[in-house]
Design a protein around this motif. Structure first.
Motif, PDB file in Angstrom:
ATOM      1  N   UNK A   1       0.842  -1.207   0.000  1.00 32.53           N
ATOM      2  CA  UNK A   1       0.000   0.000   0.000  1.00 32.53           C
ATOM      3  C   UNK A   1       0.871   1.248   0.000  1.00 32.53           C
ATOM      4  N   UNK A   2       1.992   1.194   0.712  1.00 34.23           N
ATOM      5  CA  UNK A   2       3.018   2.216   0.537  1.00 34.23           C
ATOM      6  C   UNK A   2       3.014   3.400   1.477  1.00 34.23           C
ATOM      7  N   UNK A   3       2.457   3.265   2.684  1.00 31.96           N
ATOM      8  CA  UNK A   3       2.551   4.355   3.655  1.00 31.96           C
ATOM      9  C   UNK A   3       3.988   4.396   4.180  1.00 31.96           C
ATOM     10  N   UNK A   4       4.698   5.467   3.869  1.00 31.89           N
ATOM     11  CA  UNK A   4       6.118   5.578   4.220  1.00 31.89           C
ATOM     12  C   UNK A   4       6.270   6.486   5.440  1.00 31.89           C
ATOM     13  N   UNK A   5       6.541   5.918   6.615  1.00 34.83           N
ATOM     14  CA  UNK A   5       6.647   6.732   7.826  1.00 34.83           C
ATOM     15  C   UNK A   5       7.712   7.822   7.697  1.00 34.83           C
ATOM     16  N   UNK A   6       7.392   9.011   8.189  1.00 32.49           N
ATOM     17  CA  UNK A   6       8.264  10.178   8.098  1.00 32.49           C
ATOM     18  C   UNK A   6       8.317  10.882   9.453  1.00 32.49           C
ATOM     19  N   UNK A   7       9.361  11.684   9.628  1.00 37.26           N
ATOM     20  CA  UNK A   7       9.497  12.418  10.882  1.00 37.26           C
ATOM     21  C   UNK A   7       8.630  13.674  10.893  1.00 37.26           C
ATOM     22  N   UNK A   8       8.323  14.211   9.691  1.00 35.83           N
ATOM     23  CA  UNK A   8       7.478  15.411   9.639  1.00 35.83           C
ATOM     24  C   UNK A   8       6.012  15.008   9.555  1.00 35.83           C
ATOM     25  N   UNK A   9       5.139  15.980   9.385  1.00 34.95           N
ATOM     26  CA  UNK A   9       3.701  15.704   9.410  1.00 34.95           C
ATOM     27  C   UNK A   9       3.094  15.505   8.024  1.00 34.95           C
ATOM     28  N   UNK A  10       3.919  15.433   7.002  1.00 32.68           N
ATOM     29  CA  UNK A  10       3.396  15.105   5.679  1.00 32.68           C
ATOM     30  C   UNK A  10       3.051  13.620   5.619  1.00 32.68           C
ATOM     31  N   UNK A  11       2.039  13.281   4.865  1.00 34.08           N
ATOM     32  CA  UNK A  11       1.645  11.883   4.665  1.00 34.08           C
ATOM     33  C   UNK A  11       2.140  11.465   3.287  1.00 34.08           C
ATOM     34  N   UNK A  12       3.066  10.508   3.259  1.00 29.63           N
ATOM     35  CA  UNK A  12       3.627  10.031   1.988  1.00 29.63           C
ATOM     36  C   UNK A  12       3.165   8.596   1.746  1.00 29.63           C
ATOM     37  N   UNK A  13       2.577   8.374   0.565  1.00 33.39           N
ATOM     38  CA  UNK A  13       2.117   7.040   0.198  1.00 33.39           C
ATOM     39  C   UNK A  13       2.611   6.735  -1.217  1.00 33.39           C
ATOM     40  N   UNK A  14       3.312   5.618  -1.358  1.00 34.22           N
ATOM     41  CA  UNK A  14       3.822   5.213  -2.665  1.00 34.22           C
ATOM     42  C   UNK A  14       3.513   3.729  -2.875  1.00 34.22           C
TER      43      UNK A  14
END
Length: 522
Positions: free
Chosen positions: A448-461
């Protein structure tokens, strides 16, 4: 090269050990999410079926009759048109729950359900701890994994369990990656002195003069491999990648704490290990990371452990190391009918000298498959290369799903035959529900591609090829304290939210795309 830092690190460890570690664990604050699209009741039938597959001879903290109630409160929901993917997703949560054990010191998470002679207290074995953290970081109630980690590091009268370092580990890396999901800075900083001390201990008894780390293959959990043996002190891609990942994580945790000296020291540690792995473990001829033997010669055999550097994004970009990944597509390499082998199939020693109970000379292990698939997702997300694509990831995830059946029923064991899919210890009680791999983390962060990040942007690839599925949905994902929902609906008829790819945060749409592609919300 590395000894220049020794006295500084020891001094720092003394200071850090004095930090008050009485921070209140978020394990006391269970959070229950609320799904936006999917309904929990629509998936209960899986658990009802799983419960009928066995006579429950071993019961721990959450028995089968409580499994659905636990899952309903704790797990992200997943739906897709390929039924076996969906079934194994819920089976893996159902089986992981079996390993939660209540002890006088809190919850523990086991690797085997049956007692093992080499385990520590409460049948705990440290070899799979990194897998447990990466999988359980998606469980809504944090107390299970937090108490397990505290047990390992403080369960022996406030000190680490005696067998914490029996096996190589990437715990600091895994705990930092967990922080990227739940942003619990307090828990992570509280663990910093423990993780710091563990790193120093590994240096003291496993570091070579050149700065690389050595390990017996059995202490990597990979005994009788083609490149090693139980008593050979080889510099393996495993432990060196793990220590790189731990050093990077410790540098980031030190920065969070405001410990500039610790940040600098561990950044330097990571840089040195990166350089050593790239120069000493890379075989130019085979274009692969290999084991360096006691005689300082490369093992001259490709093994799945050569993919592990990418689990931690260790190989530098733009230097051509990614060519190694061509081997997952080669039937003489690692490509087999039921997944990725643990050694290259072209080797004349392939499947020749396993012990009969732990064969790492070529057979397929979920342990290795999940590490390789995590690494492959990193390559597809973080490297600009043309050797592998989404289709390769989906193919291997598909085979990984297919492999997790035995006699027509969902099954998870130790290892299987690469051509028949037959579980080689499938009838042994110790092998059932072997908790030494990830799957649901791969669905969430890879497929599904939810890529955890330190900031509050939601990244999905998503690594699902556009033409594979007309729809899918991942719902009730607790991420940074919010509920994230990710869906794809080719026609718009399945979920009635419109055509295309959509991301929701607490029920509010925050990003869309007409195609299955990387999306980053602002």
């Amino acid at each position: 090269m590395l000894t220049n830092f020794k006295h500084k690190i020891i001094a720092l460890s003394i200071v850090i050990a004095c930090i008050n570690s009485s921070c209140k664990s978020t394990a006391e604050h269970s959070q229950k999410g609320k799904s936006v699209i999917l309904k929990e009741k629509n998936f209960k039938h899986y658990v009802d079926y799983f419960n009928t597959m066995e006579d429950e001879n071993l019961k721990f903290a959450i028995p089968n009759d409580s499994a659905w109630a636990w899952m309903e409160k704790n797990i992200p929901l997943f739906e897709c048109p390929q039924q076996n993917f969906e079934e194994i997703y819920y089976f893996r949560w159902w089986s992981a729950r079996k390993h939660i054990k209540k002890t006088p010191q809190g919850f523990a998470i086991t690797e085997f359900l049956v007692d093992r002679s080499y385990a520590d207290k409460y049948n705990m074995i440290s070899c799979a701890l990194g897998h447990h953290i990466n999988e359980f970081r998606w469980v809504h109630d944090p107390k299970y994994i937090e108490q397990d980690v505290h047990l390992w590091y403080r369960g022996n009268d406030g000190k680490p369990m005696k067998k914490l370092r029996t096996f190589s580990s990437w715990t600091a890396d895994a705990l930092y990656n967990r922080y990227l999901v739940n942003k619990d800075e307090k828990f992570l900083l509280d663990m910093y002195p423990d993780l710091f001390a563990e790193y120093i201990a590994w240096e003291e008894d496993r570091q070579r003069k050149d700065g690389l780390f050595w390990q017996f293959d059995v202490k990597d959990g990979m005994e009788e491999s083609l490149s090693g043996a139980r008593k050979l002190r080889n510099a393996r891609p495993t432990i060196n990648s793990y220590m790189f990942g731990n050093a990077v994580a410790l540098s980031k945790i030190a920065a969070m704490k405001g410990d500039k000296a610790g940040e600098i020291v561990f950044k330097a540690r990571a840089a040195v290990l990166q350089q050593l792995v790239e120069t000493k473990l890379w075989n130019q001829k085979s274009e692969f990371f290999e084991t360096l033997t006691e005689k300082d010669t490369l093992a001259q055999v490709r093994e799945a452990i050569g993919f592990i550097p990418w689990y931690f994004n260790l190989p530098e970009k733009g230097k051509g190391f990614e060519k190694a990944w061509e081997q997952i597509k080669d039937e003489k390499g690692f490509s087999a009918p039921f997944g990725l082998t643990t050694a290259e199939r072209r080797s004349p020693r392939f499947r020749t000298h396993g012990t009969g109970t732990c064969e790492w000379d070529g057979a397929i292990w979920p342990f290795a498959s999940s590490q390789t698939l995590t690494a492959l997702a990193n390559v597809l997300n973080n490297y600009n290369q043309n050797f592998v694509a989404k289709t390769d990831y989906f193919k291997q995830m598909d085979l990984y799903v297919q492999s997790q059946y035995y006699r027509g029923k969902p099954y998870l064991g130790e290892y299987l035959d690469e051509t028949t899919g037959y579980w080689l210890m499938g009838d042994r009680e110790r092998s059932r529900y072997y908790n030494h791999s990830t799957f649901n983390d791969l669905v969430i962060t890879g497929l599904v591609g939810l890529r955890p990040r330190v900031d509050e942007k939601i990244e999905v690839n998503p690594l699902i090829p556009q033409e594979k599925w007309d729809w899918f949905c991942l719902d009730n994902v607790l991420y940074h304290g919010n509920i994230i929902t990710i869906l794809w609906d080719k026609t718009g008829e399945k979920y009635k939210k419109g055509k295309g790819f959509r991301i929701f945060k607490n029920g509010k749409e925050i990003a869309t795309s007409e195609k299955l592609e990387r999306v980053i919300s602002e």
